[in-house]
Design a protein around this motif. Structure first.
Motif, PDB file in Angstrom:
ATOM      1  N   UNK A  35      13.429   8.029  32.723  1.00 49.43           N
ATOM      2  CA  UNK A  35      14.821   7.751  32.356  1.00 49.43           C
ATOM      3  C   UNK A  35      15.391   8.744  31.353  1.00 49.43           C
ATOM      4  N   UNK A  36      14.578   9.207  30.390  1.00 51.51           N
ATOM      5  CA  UNK A  36      15.158  10.011  29.314  1.00 51.51           C
ATOM      6  C   UNK A  36      14.526  11.385  29.109  1.00 51.51           C
ATOM      7  N   UNK A  37      13.271  11.577  29.533  1.00 46.27           N
ATOM      8  CA  UNK A  37      12.602  12.861  29.246  1.00 46.27           C
ATOM      9  C   UNK A  37      11.464  13.063  30.247  1.00 46.27           C
ATOM     10  N   UNK A  38      11.788  13.621  31.396  1.00 45.92           N
ATOM     11  CA  UNK A  38      10.818  13.683  32.479  1.00 45.92           C
ATOM     12  C   UNK A  38       9.621  14.577  32.173  1.00 45.92           C
ATOM     13  N   UNK A 121       8.512  20.353  25.498  1.00 50.65           N
ATOM     14  CA  UNK A 121       9.024  19.128  24.890  1.00 50.65           C
ATOM     15  C   UNK A 121      10.510  19.250  24.581  1.00 50.65           C
ATOM     16  N   UNK A 122      11.207  18.116  24.710  1.00 54.21           N
ATOM     17  CA  UNK A 122      12.635  18.063  24.414  1.00 54.21           C
ATOM     18  C   UNK A 122      12.852  17.182  23.182  1.00 54.21           C
ATOM     19  N   UNK A 190       9.644  10.836  38.698  1.00 56.98           N
ATOM     20  CA  UNK A 190       9.586  11.995  37.802  1.00 56.98           C
ATOM     21  C   UNK A 190       9.093  13.235  38.517  1.00 56.98           C
ATOM     22  N   UNK A 191       8.200  13.037  39.494  1.00 54.32           N
ATOM     23  CA  UNK A 191       7.664  14.171  40.229  1.00 54.32           C
ATOM     24  C   UNK A 191       8.612  14.663  41.314  1.00 54.32           C
ATOM     25  N   UNK A 244       3.574  20.419  38.612  1.00 55.85           N
ATOM     26  CA  UNK A 244       4.268  21.646  38.990  1.00 55.85           C
ATOM     27  C   UNK A 244       5.667  21.651  38.374  1.00 55.85           C
ATOM     28  N   UNK A 245       5.990  22.645  37.541  1.00 54.76           N
ATOM     29  CA  UNK A 245       7.331  22.709  36.944  1.00 54.76           C
ATOM     30  C   UNK A 245       8.416  22.848  38.008  1.00 54.76           C
TER      31      UNK A 245
END
Length: 517
Positions: A35-38, A121-122, A190-191, A244-245
Motif C-alpha cells: 500500500x505505501x512502500x513496495x 529505501x524510501x 507488490x511483485x 527483480x527491480x
C-alpha cells in the motif's frame, strides 16, 4: 480430559499461536508494503541483508549447490528461521507474560533497521515493519490469552461447552488462513510488474546503425552442443537482487558524476539518441567453475560506454568507474576498459533482438567484454561514478574478491555428458572455448590420458565471443575420460592447475568421465 495433563499440551498450542502470529506479522508487513512502500518488504530486506553479510565461501557453495535457485533456497531457509522464532515467541509468551512480545519487538527492530537502510529505501519504508510488528504482537497477546482461558476451564466446564477451546482453534485457523491470503496477495501485488512489463512490450527501439555479421560455419549444429547464441530464457542469472527491480524507461535516469568536468544526467530517450549498435559478446560469472554453465553468449544492442563518459569528461587522475544498480549493488571497472576504442564496452538496452528481459537489467545494463560480471556487468544501472581504486570499493571487493578481474582463458566439453551414455561407434566430442578480447587459436582434446588431438574450430564471430569446437571419435564400449584445453591467439595455453573461484576466477582443464554402451 484434564486440561493440565494428558493430551492437552499448552506449550504445543502456544507454539501454534506463535507461528500464526509470525504469519500475521509477515502478512501485515507485506500488505503495508504493497500500500505505501513496495520496496520495503521486511522479509525480502532480511534476505538481502543475509546476502550482504554471508561469507564468500557460503555464497560460492550456494551457487555451486543450487545454481539459479540459490535465492529461492535462501528465502525458504529464512522462512523456516522466522517460523522457529515465532514458535519460540508463542511458547515464551505462554510461559512468562511479555517474554514472547519482547522477542517480536526485537524481530521488529531488526526488520526496521534492515528495511530502512536498504539502498532503495524510501521515506515511508519504516511503515511496513512497524505495522507488521504491531499486528503480530496484538495477535500473539490475544491468542495466548484465549489459550489461557481454554486451559483454565475445569473438566466439567470444558465437556459442557468447549467454547474457549473452539474460540482458540477458530481464532488460530482464521488467523493462519487470513495471513496466507493477505500475505500472498500483497506479495503478488507488490511483485506485479504489469506496467513495466507493458512498457517493455510496447518499447520500440530505433534501428541500430550497425549489426553483427555471423560468418558461415560459426554454428556447428551438433546435438548437445551449446547454441552459438544463448536464448534469453536460458541465459544464466547471478546477482544480489531477491526481487527483480521494476524501472519504467520513462522514469529511468543515468547519472555520471565523480571525477568529471561536469555532472551529466541522461534519460532513456537521450541514451537512444546516441545511436544504437549491435554487438556479440560473451558474459561470464566469476562463480563459474571449470566446466560450469555460468557463461552465455548473446547479441546486445547498445551504445559505447566511452561515448557516454565523454559527455562528462573524466579527470586524468581517475582509473576506475563505480557503476551502481538501483538496488545498491556496485561494480568496479577499470576506466581504461571502458574508454578503450578497441574494446566494445557498452550500455545495453536489448538482448538477442528484444528489449532487455526484466531479470537481465531492463531497461539498461552494462556489458563489458573480457571482465567477469561482478566488476563490469551491472544490471538496472543508475549511476556511473568516475573515481579511483584507492578511493572506492565495489560490492564484492571487501568480501574477498579482486577489484580487477579479467576473464580467464577457458574451454568446456558440452557433449558427451557424464549423465548420458552414448552408443558405440562414430561420435562427436564438442564444446565451447573463450578468450575474450584475444580470441581462441586452437582447442585440443585428450581421451583416456592419450595424446592431445586438435579439435576443429567453428568460425569465430569475433574475439569477444565463445567459439564452438568438435572432434570426431570412434567410441568404443566402456568408461572413458575426456579432457580439453585451449590456446589463445597470443599463444598462451589455458592454465592447467586448478584454482578456486576467489579472488578472481577459477582455472584448470576440464576432465569428465563418460560412458559408451
Amino acid at each position: 480430559m484434564n486440561t493440565r495433563t494428558g493430551r492437552f499440551r499448552p506449550w504445543i498450542w502456544a507454539g501454534v499461536a506463535g507461528a500464526v502470529s509470525g504469519a500475521v506479522f509477515v502478512a501485515a508487513a507485506e500488505l503495508a508494503a504493497f500500500l505505501v512502500a513496495r520496496e520495503a518488504s521486511p522479509f525480502l530486506a532480511a534476505g538481502s541483508f543475509v546476502i550482504d553479510v554471508v561469507p564468500q565461501w557460503a555464497k560460492e557453495l550456494a551457487i555451486e549447490l543450487f545454481g539459479a535457485s540459490d535465492k529461492l533456497v535462501l528465502l525458504i531457509t529464512l522462512g523456516f528461521a522466522v517460523l522457529l522464532a515465532a514458535v519460540a515467541a508463542g511458547i515464551l509468551e505462554r510461559w512468562r507474560r511479555w517474554a514472547g512480545v519482547a522477542l517480536f519487538v526485537v524481530v521488529g527492530v531488526v526488520a526496521l533497521i534492515t528495511t530502512t537502510t536498504r539502498a532503495e529505501a524510501s521515506p515511508l519504508s519504516f511503515i511496513p515493519p512497524l505495522v507488521g510488528a504491531a499486528a503480530g504482537v496484538a495477535f500473539l497477546k490475544y491468542s495466548i490469552a484465549a489459550l489461557g482461558r481454554w486451559q483454565s476451564r475445569t473438566p466439567h466446564e470444558e465437556a459442557g461447552t468447549g467454547t474457549d477451546r473452539r474460540h482458540f482453534l477458530v481464532l488460530t485457523a482464521v488467523g493462519a488462513l487470513g495471513a496466507v491470503i493477505v500475505g500472498t496477495g500483497a506479495r503478488i501485488g507488490s511483485m506485479a510488474t504489469s506496467s513495466v512489463a507493458a512498457a517493455r512490450k510496447a518499447l520500440k527501439l530505433p534501428a541500430p546503425v550497425s549489426t553483427v555479421t555471423v560468418p558461415a560455419g560459426a554454428e556447428l549444429g551438433i546435438p548437445g552442443l551449446s547454441p552459438l547464441f544463448t536464448p534469453n530464457a536460458d541465459f544464466y542469472r547471478v546477482d544480489t537482487a531477491l526481487e527483480v527491480p521494476s524501472i519504467d524507461p520513462g522514469d529511468w535516469r543515468l547519472t555520471i558524476d565523480g571525477m568529471v568536468d561536469k555532472r551529466v544526467q541522461l534519460t532513456f530517450d537521450q541514451l537512444l539518441d546516441l545511436r544504437l549498435r549491435e554487438y556479440a559478446i560473451t558474459l561470464t560469472c566469476v562463480s563459474n567453475q571449470v566446466g560450469g554453465n555460468l557463461v552465455g553468449n548473446a547479441r546486445w544492442l547498445g551504445v559505447p560506454v566511452r561515448e557516454v563518459l565523454a559527455l562528462a569528461t573524466p579527470g586524468r587522475d581517475a582509473d576506475m568507474v563505480l557503476s551502481r544498480s538501483i538496488d545498491g549493488f556496485t561494480a568496479s571497472t577499470p576506466l581504461e576498459a571502458l574508454t578503450d576504442p578497441n574494446r566494445d564496452a557498452i550500455l545495453a538496452v536489448a538482448m538477442n533482438g528484444e528489449p532487455l528481459p526484466l531479470e537481465h537489467g531492463f531497461p539498461v545494463r552494462m556489458v563489458v567484454p573480457g571482465l567477469y560480471g561482478y566488476v563490469s556487468a551491472t544490471k538496472w544501472l543508475t549511476e556511473l561514478k568516475v573515481t579511483t581504486f584507492a578511493e572506492d570499493q565495489a560490492y564484492w571487493t571487501p568480501r574477498g574478491y579482486s577489484p580487477r578481474a579479467p576473464i580467464k582463458l577457458s574451454s568446456r566439453i558440452d557433449t558427451p555428458r557424464i549423465d548420458k551414455a552414448i552408443p558405440v561407434g562414430p561420435a562427436k566430442i564438442a564444446g565451447v572455448a573463450w578468450a575474450q578480447t584475444v580470441g581462441i587459436e586452437s582447442v585440443e582434446v585428450q581421451i583416456d590420458g592419450g595424446r592431445w588431438q586438435p579439435a576443429t574450430l567453428a568460425k569465430a564471430i569475433n574475439s569477444d565471443t565463445w567459439v564452438q569446437w568438435s572432434l570426431d571419435w570412434d567410441a568404443v564400449s566402456g568408461n572413458h575420460t575426456l579432457a580439453v584445453r585451449a590456446r589463445d591467439r597470443n599463444g598462451e595455453l589455458q592454465e592447467q592447475q586448478r584454482t578456486p573461484i576467489a579472488p578472481d576466477g577459477s582455472t584448470g582443464w576440464q576432465s569428465t568421465l563418460i560412458r559408451v554402451a
